[in-house]
Scaffold this motif. Structure first.
Motif, PDB file in Angstrom:
ATOM      1  N   SER A 213       3.240  -4.810 -11.402  1.00 31.18           N
ATOM      2  CA  SER A 213       3.509  -5.738 -10.313  1.00 31.18           C
ATOM      3  C   SER A 213       2.247  -6.504  -9.927  1.00 31.18           C
ATOM      4  O   SER A 213       1.247  -5.906  -9.525  1.00 31.18           O
ATOM      5  CB  SER A 213       4.039  -4.982  -9.091  1.00 31.18           C
ATOM      6  OG  SER A 213       4.016  -5.810  -7.945  1.00 31.18           O
ATOM      7  N   SER A 214       2.288  -7.821 -10.029  1.00 31.23           N
ATOM      8  CA  SER A 214       1.132  -8.620  -9.612  1.00 31.23           C
ATOM      9  C   SER A 214       0.964  -8.583  -8.096  1.00 31.23           C
ATOM     10  O   SER A 214      -0.146  -8.715  -7.587  1.00 31.23           O
ATOM     11  CB  SER A 214       1.285 -10.065 -10.093  1.00 31.23           C
ATOM     12  OG  SER A 214       2.376 -10.694  -9.452  1.00 31.23           O
ATOM     13  N   TRP A 215       2.062  -8.395  -7.378  1.00 27.57           N
ATOM     14  CA  TRP A 215       1.956  -8.293  -5.921  1.00 27.57           C
ATOM     15  C   TRP A 215       1.182  -7.037  -5.530  1.00 27.57           C
ATOM     16  O   TRP A 215       0.280  -7.086  -4.686  1.00 27.57           O
ATOM     17  CB  TRP A 215       3.345  -8.268  -5.285  1.00 27.57           C
ATOM     18  CG  TRP A 215       4.139  -9.520  -5.478  1.00 27.57           C
ATOM     19  CD1 TRP A 215       3.682 -10.724  -5.936  1.00 27.57           C
ATOM     20  CD2 TRP A 215       5.539  -9.697  -5.220  1.00 27.57           C
ATOM     21  NE1 TRP A 215       4.690 -11.639  -5.986  1.00 27.57           N
ATOM     22  CE2 TRP A 215       5.851 -11.044  -5.547  1.00 27.57           C
ATOM     23  CE3 TRP A 215       6.548  -8.872  -4.744  1.00 27.57           C
ATOM     24  CZ2 TRP A 215       7.137 -11.562  -5.409  1.00 27.57           C
ATOM     25  CZ3 TRP A 215       7.828  -9.383  -4.603  1.00 27.57           C
ATOM     26  CH2 TRP A 215       8.124 -10.715  -4.937  1.00 27.57           C
ATOM     27  N   LEU A 216       1.529  -5.916  -6.141  1.00 33.35           N
ATOM     28  CA  LEU A 216       0.792  -4.686  -5.851  1.00 33.35           C
ATOM     29  C   LEU A 216      -0.668  -4.813  -6.278  1.00 33.35           C
ATOM     30  O   LEU A 216      -1.576  -4.338  -5.582  1.00 33.35           O
ATOM     31  CB  LEU A 216       1.437  -3.493  -6.569  1.00 33.35           C
ATOM     32  CG  LEU A 216       2.852  -3.104  -6.115  1.00 33.35           C
ATOM     33  CD1 LEU A 216       3.355  -1.914  -6.929  1.00 33.35           C
ATOM     34  CD2 LEU A 216       2.873  -2.763  -4.630  1.00 33.35           C
ATOM     35  N   ASN A 217      -0.891  -5.444  -7.429  1.00 35.80           N
ATOM     36  CA  ASN A 217      -2.258  -5.608  -7.914  1.00 35.80           C
ATOM     37  C   ASN A 217      -3.072  -6.526  -7.018  1.00 35.80           C
ATOM     38  O   ASN A 217      -4.274  -6.331  -6.835  1.00 35.80           O
ATOM     39  CB  ASN A 217      -2.245  -6.152  -9.350  1.00 35.80           C
ATOM     40  CG  ASN A 217      -1.643  -5.174 -10.334  1.00 35.80           C
ATOM     41  OD1 ASN A 217      -1.713  -3.964 -10.136  1.00 35.80           O
ATOM     42  ND2 ASN A 217      -1.040  -5.679 -11.391  1.00 35.80           N
ATOM     43  N   TYR A 218      -2.415  -7.517  -6.439  1.00 31.24           N
ATOM     44  CA  TYR A 218      -3.109  -8.416  -5.520  1.00 31.24           C
ATOM     45  C   TYR A 218      -3.537  -7.669  -4.258  1.00 31.24           C
ATOM     46  O   TYR A 218      -4.706  -7.723  -3.853  1.00 31.24           O
ATOM     47  CB  TYR A 218      -2.203  -9.596  -5.163  1.00 31.24           C
ATOM     48  CG  TYR A 218      -2.758 -10.468  -4.054  1.00 31.24           C
ATOM     49  CD1 TYR A 218      -3.745 -11.402  -4.317  1.00 31.24           C
ATOM     50  CD2 TYR A 218      -2.300 -10.336  -2.733  1.00 31.24           C
ATOM     51  CE1 TYR A 218      -4.264 -12.199  -3.299  1.00 31.24           C
ATOM     52  CE2 TYR A 218      -2.813 -11.126  -1.719  1.00 31.24           C
ATOM     53  CZ  TYR A 218      -3.798 -12.053  -2.003  1.00 31.24           C
ATOM     54  OH  TYR A 218      -4.317 -12.821  -1.005  1.00 31.24           O
ATOM     55  N   PHE A 219      -2.606  -6.971  -3.648  1.00 34.03           N
ATOM     56  CA  PHE A 219      -2.925  -6.321  -2.384  1.00 34.03           C
ATOM     57  C   PHE A 219      -3.841  -5.103  -2.563  1.00 34.03           C
ATOM     58  O   PHE A 219      -4.470  -4.662  -1.599  1.00 34.03           O
ATOM     59  CB  PHE A 219      -1.642  -5.924  -1.650  1.00 34.03           C
ATOM     60  CG  PHE A 219      -0.947  -7.089  -1.009  1.00 34.03           C
ATOM     61  CD1 PHE A 219      -1.498  -7.712   0.100  1.00 34.03           C
ATOM     62  CD2 PHE A 219       0.253  -7.573  -1.514  1.00 34.03           C
ATOM     63  CE1 PHE A 219      -0.860  -8.797   0.704  1.00 34.03           C
ATOM     64  CE2 PHE A 219       0.895  -8.654  -0.926  1.00 34.03           C
ATOM     65  CZ  PHE A 219       0.332  -9.274   0.184  1.00 34.03           C
ATOM     66  N   SER A 220      -3.924  -4.565  -3.760  1.00 35.49           N
ATOM     67  CA  SER A 220      -4.847  -3.445  -3.998  1.00 35.49           C
ATOM     68  C   SER A 220      -6.165  -3.927  -4.601  1.00 35.49           C
ATOM     69  O   SER A 220      -7.035  -3.118  -4.925  1.00 35.49           O
ATOM     70  CB  SER A 220      -4.197  -2.421  -4.930  1.00 35.49           C
ATOM     71  OG  SER A 220      -3.891  -3.005  -6.185  1.00 35.49           O
ATOM     72  N   GLY A 221      -6.318  -5.258  -4.776  1.00 36.56           N
ATOM     73  CA  GLY A 221      -7.582  -5.805  -5.246  1.00 36.56           C
ATOM     74  C   GLY A 221      -7.833  -5.612  -6.725  1.00 36.56           C
ATOM     75  O   GLY A 221      -8.983  -5.619  -7.158  1.00 36.56           O
ATOM     76  N   ARG A 222      -6.774  -5.467  -7.527  1.00 37.75           N
ATOM     77  CA  ARG A 222      -6.960  -5.227  -8.955  1.00 37.75           C
ATOM     78  C   ARG A 222      -6.772  -6.470  -9.811  1.00 37.75           C
ATOM     79  O   ARG A 222      -6.984  -6.425 -11.013  1.00 37.75           O
ATOM     80  CB  ARG A 222      -6.000  -4.122  -9.429  1.00 37.75           C
ATOM     81  CG  ARG A 222      -6.394  -2.742  -8.927  1.00 37.75           C
ATOM     82  CD  ARG A 222      -5.449  -1.677  -9.443  1.00 37.75           C
ATOM     83  NE  ARG A 222      -4.108  -1.789  -8.851  1.00 37.75           N
ATOM     84  CZ  ARG A 222      -3.130  -0.902  -9.049  1.00 37.75           C
ATOM     85  NH1 ARG A 222      -3.338   0.146  -9.833  1.00 37.75           N
ATOM     86  NH2 ARG A 222      -1.957  -1.069  -8.461  1.00 37.75           N
TER      87      ARG A 222
ATOM     88  N   ILE B 157       0.835  -1.206   0.000  1.00 42.39           N
ATOM     89  CA  ILE B 157       0.000   0.000   0.000  1.00 42.39           C
ATOM     90  C   ILE B 157       0.868   1.253   0.000  1.00 42.39           C
ATOM     91  O   ILE B 157       0.595   2.235  -0.696  1.00 42.39           O
ATOM     92  CB  ILE B 157      -0.950  -0.009   1.223  1.00 42.39           C
ATOM     93  CG1 ILE B 157      -1.979  -1.133   1.063  1.00 42.39           C
ATOM     94  CG2 ILE B 157      -1.635   1.329   1.390  1.00 42.39           C
ATOM     95  CD1 ILE B 157      -2.849  -1.342   2.278  1.00 42.39           C
ATOM     96  N   LYS B 158       1.979   1.203   0.759  1.00 45.06           N
ATOM     97  CA  LYS B 158       2.886   2.343   0.778  1.00 45.06           C
ATOM     98  C   LYS B 158       3.547   2.535  -0.579  1.00 45.06           C
ATOM     99  O   LYS B 158       3.709   3.673  -1.058  1.00 45.06           O
ATOM    100  CB  LYS B 158       3.953   2.142   1.859  1.00 45.06           C
ATOM    101  CG  LYS B 158       4.860   3.354   2.059  1.00 45.06           C
ATOM    102  CD  LYS B 158       5.794   3.153   3.237  1.00 45.06           C
ATOM    103  CE  LYS B 158       6.664   4.396   3.450  1.00 45.06           C
ATOM    104  NZ  LYS B 158       7.583   4.223   4.616  1.00 45.06           N
ATOM    105  N   ALA B 159       3.903   1.440  -1.239  1.00 40.69           N
ATOM    106  CA  ALA B 159       4.549   1.519  -2.554  1.00 40.69           C
ATOM    107  C   ALA B 159       3.615   2.108  -3.594  1.00 40.69           C
ATOM    108  O   ALA B 159       4.053   2.793  -4.530  1.00 40.69           O
ATOM    109  CB  ALA B 159       5.010   0.136  -2.989  1.00 40.69           C
ATOM    110  N   LEU B 160       2.319   1.887  -3.451  1.00 39.62           N
ATOM    111  CA  LEU B 160       1.353   2.390  -4.420  1.00 39.62           C
ATOM    112  C   LEU B 160       1.277   3.918  -4.432  1.00 39.62           C
ATOM    113  O   LEU B 160       0.879   4.512  -5.427  1.00 39.62           O
ATOM    114  CB  LEU B 160      -0.036   1.804  -4.119  1.00 39.62           C
ATOM    115  CG  LEU B 160      -0.209   0.324  -4.494  1.00 39.62           C
ATOM    116  CD1 LEU B 160      -1.459  -0.245  -3.847  1.00 39.62           C
ATOM    117  CD2 LEU B 160      -0.265   0.163  -6.007  1.00 39.62           C
ATOM    118  N   SER B 161       1.671   4.532  -3.338  1.00 38.47           N
ATOM    119  CA  SER B 161       1.607   5.998  -3.255  1.00 38.47           C
ATOM    120  C   SER B 161       2.973   6.659  -3.441  1.00 38.47           C
ATOM    121  O   SER B 161       3.103   7.871  -3.284  1.00 38.47           O
ATOM    122  CB  SER B 161       1.032   6.414  -1.895  1.00 38.47           C
ATOM    123  OG  SER B 161       1.841   5.923  -0.842  1.00 38.47           O
ATOM    124  N   ASN B 162       3.991   5.866  -3.777  1.00 34.32           N
ATOM    125  CA  ASN B 162       5.348   6.384  -3.959  1.00 34.32           C
ATOM    126  C   ASN B 162       5.918   5.782  -5.243  1.00 34.32           C
ATOM    127  O   ASN B 162       6.168   4.585  -5.309  1.00 34.32           O
ATOM    128  CB  ASN B 162       6.215   6.018  -2.748  1.00 34.32           C
ATOM    129  CG  ASN B 162       7.603   6.613  -2.820  1.00 34.32           C
ATOM    130  OD1 ASN B 162       8.339   6.388  -3.781  1.00 34.32           O
ATOM    131  ND2 ASN B 162       7.982   7.363  -1.782  1.00 34.32           N
TER     132      ASN B 162
END
Length: 508
Positions: free
Chosen positions: A485-494, A379-384
């Motif tokens: 990133s599939s990891w970011l997409n997973y944790f952001s529900g995308r 979540i932090k990476a998504l905003s940076n």
């Protein structure tokens, strides 16, 4: 009021007292010529005869370009006989598939046989690029939604809108003729998935093992599935039988014993013509008694006179047919209903699967040891932007080395025993295999590379022949996520996963 032509096949197949006959047409390359004239003449004779309830039309069979099934389907429909259009996905992305469904509905071409299709081969100045944007389970899901109320989501061109119901009658295919456990179990798993996604009838792959035909009906009954099933009965010439025997037709096995029998029959005065027709008639009679709803008949160089001969003679074989005339098993074939599969056994899992599965659960399962910290970091990476790029680079390096990752942005490693279908499967199948494998080998790389899903079967926990069930279907990939990133997409529900924790209200 006269019965709509498009409903003749549907009504026949739904009538338990009627044995439905269909026949397969194979249009060639070009928009006319003698080949097409013969096809249309056969269609007229079939209409006048009345026993054939639908003429199925192949869609670029063998991966080569041919006349569109929609074009020929309109001609067949105008003659007064039901067309059954093959609707394959090797040449279509999802937008073209949907567009062609609209076209089919507009012209009352409602009977569809949904399949992935053979891998594309030589076309204009070389081999065509395969598409496979959707698989058969995903297209069946789309058709099922079109059959009811399909709402285009807001943000699409035209904004939110409800499409009118489209009364398609869509079926699927399955092969009961695989020689290996790892191939056959997957075929039945995917069949259950296709039915779950909306398939309304089933047509088998062609084969010559009567016990395998019987197994398919036994499996359907065991699963308590109330769905009509047609047996694919193909009548090859000797030349085609030789090709099939060499494994040159994807997913088709013609055993040595049958080829030798045909070679011997070819020494007769009619070069084995009557023998091959009588064998087809005996198989038809045997399959009728097995419990099939009908027969999907096909064959090269078959005139309507030959077709009528098969249908007429099949009525003469009312007693139980001698299996020696209809049963041609491939040596070493695995059967579902055998002692070894009825007895539970413990599967030894490879270390790579076990270790990857353990790590995956600790990071991506809600109760995992590192789930909370991984989610917070994501979540932090998504905003940076800098952190996001670094995060994506780290993921790419790890997964490239371990899994040959293509960074599709919607990872399905956990659903395929931690093997990547984007790099490991030429058709990029994510809901189980196609039907093109032969003796465990990939259709595209025969005798060189094992089918991706055969490898997955031997590597993971599921499926298993003792407890065959349908997994939750994976929806098509959203290609706007490609190279992210599939990891970011997973944790952001995308991605395709349903996160088991509530997402924060913050905008990512």
């Amino acid at each position: 009021m006269a019965q709509p032509v498009s409903n003749i096949f549907r009504d026949s197949l739904r009538n338990n007292d009627e044995f439905t006959i269909t026949y397969e047409l194979v249009p060639g390359r070009g928009s006319g010529g003698k080949r097409l004239e013969k096809i249309l003449q056969l269609a007229e004779l079939a209409r006048d005869d009345g026993r054939i309830k639908a003429l199925s039309i192949t869609d670029n069979p063998g991966g080569h370009p041919a006349l569109s099934p929609i074009s020929l389907g309109l001609d067949i429909l105008a003659m007064g006989i039901s067309p059954l259009l093959h609707f394959s996905l090797k040449d279509k992305n999802r937008n073209l598939a949907e567009s062609q469904l609209f076209e089919c509905h507009r012209h009352d071409l409602l009977n569809l046989l949904v399949l992935g299709g053979d891998f594309p081969r030589y076309g204009f100045q070389g081999q065509a690029m395969p598409v496979f944007d959707l698989d058969s389970t995903q297209l069946l899901t789309l058709i099922e939604q079109l059959r009811h109320n399909f709402t285009v989501t807001r943000g699409a061109p035209g904004q939110a809108m409800d499409l009118p119901r489209m009364d398609f009658f869509a079926g699927c295919v399955v092969s009961p003729f695989k020689t290996l456990e790892s191939e056959q179990v997957w075929q039945y798993v995917k069949l259950l998935t296709k039915i779950q996604c909306g398939a309304q009838f089933v047509i088998s792959q062609l084969g010559y093992d009567i016990v395998k035909y019987q197994e398919l009906i036994q499996f359907i009954n065991e699963q308590q599935l109330r769905i009509p099933v047609l047996a694919n009965l193909f009548v090859p010439s000797l030349a085609v039988a030789r090709i099939m025997n060499k494994g040159l037709v994807p997913g088709v096995i013609l055993p040595d014993a049958l080829l030798q029998k045909m070679e011997d029959e070819a020494k007769s005065s009619d070069r084995g013509e009557e023998a091959r027709l009588l064998r087809a008639a005996r198989m038809l009679a045997a399959l009728r008694e097995t419990g099939y709803s009908g027969i999907h008949l096909g064959g090269n160089n078959l005139s309507f006179k030959s077709i009528s001969f098969i249908l007429d003679k099949s009525e003469d074989f009312t007693e139980k047919t001698d299996q020696a005339e209809t049963h041609f098993p491939e040596p070493g074939t695995w059967y579902l209903y055998q002692t070894s599969c009825r007895t539970p056994r413990k599967r030894t899992l490879p270390f790579l699967f076990s270790s990857n599965h353990f790590i995956h659960k600790q990071i991506f399962a809600e109760k995992g040891l590192f789930f909370s910290i991984a989610r917070k970091l994501s979540i932090k990476a998504l905003s940076n932007s800098f952190l996001s790029r670094t995060y994506t680079l780290v993921e790419h390096l790890i997964k490239k080395i371990l899994f040959h990752c293509r960074m599709c942005g919607d990872c399905t490693l956990a659903e395929s025993s931690y093997l990547c279908p984007q790099s490991g499967c030429p058709k990029k199948m994510i809901n189980g295999p196609c039907g093109g494998s032969n003796n465990g080998y990939c259709e595209v790389y025969p005798n060189k590379r094992l089918c991706f899903w055969v490898r997955s079967y031997h590597r993971g926990l599921e499926p298993d022949c003792h407890t065959i069930h349908s997994p939750k279907p994976i929806p098509p990939k959203d290609w706007s996520l490609d190279k992210t990133s599939s990891w970011l997409n997973y944790f952001s529900g995308r991605d395709h996963c349903e996160l088991q924790v509530k997402k924060k209200k913050a905008e990512y």
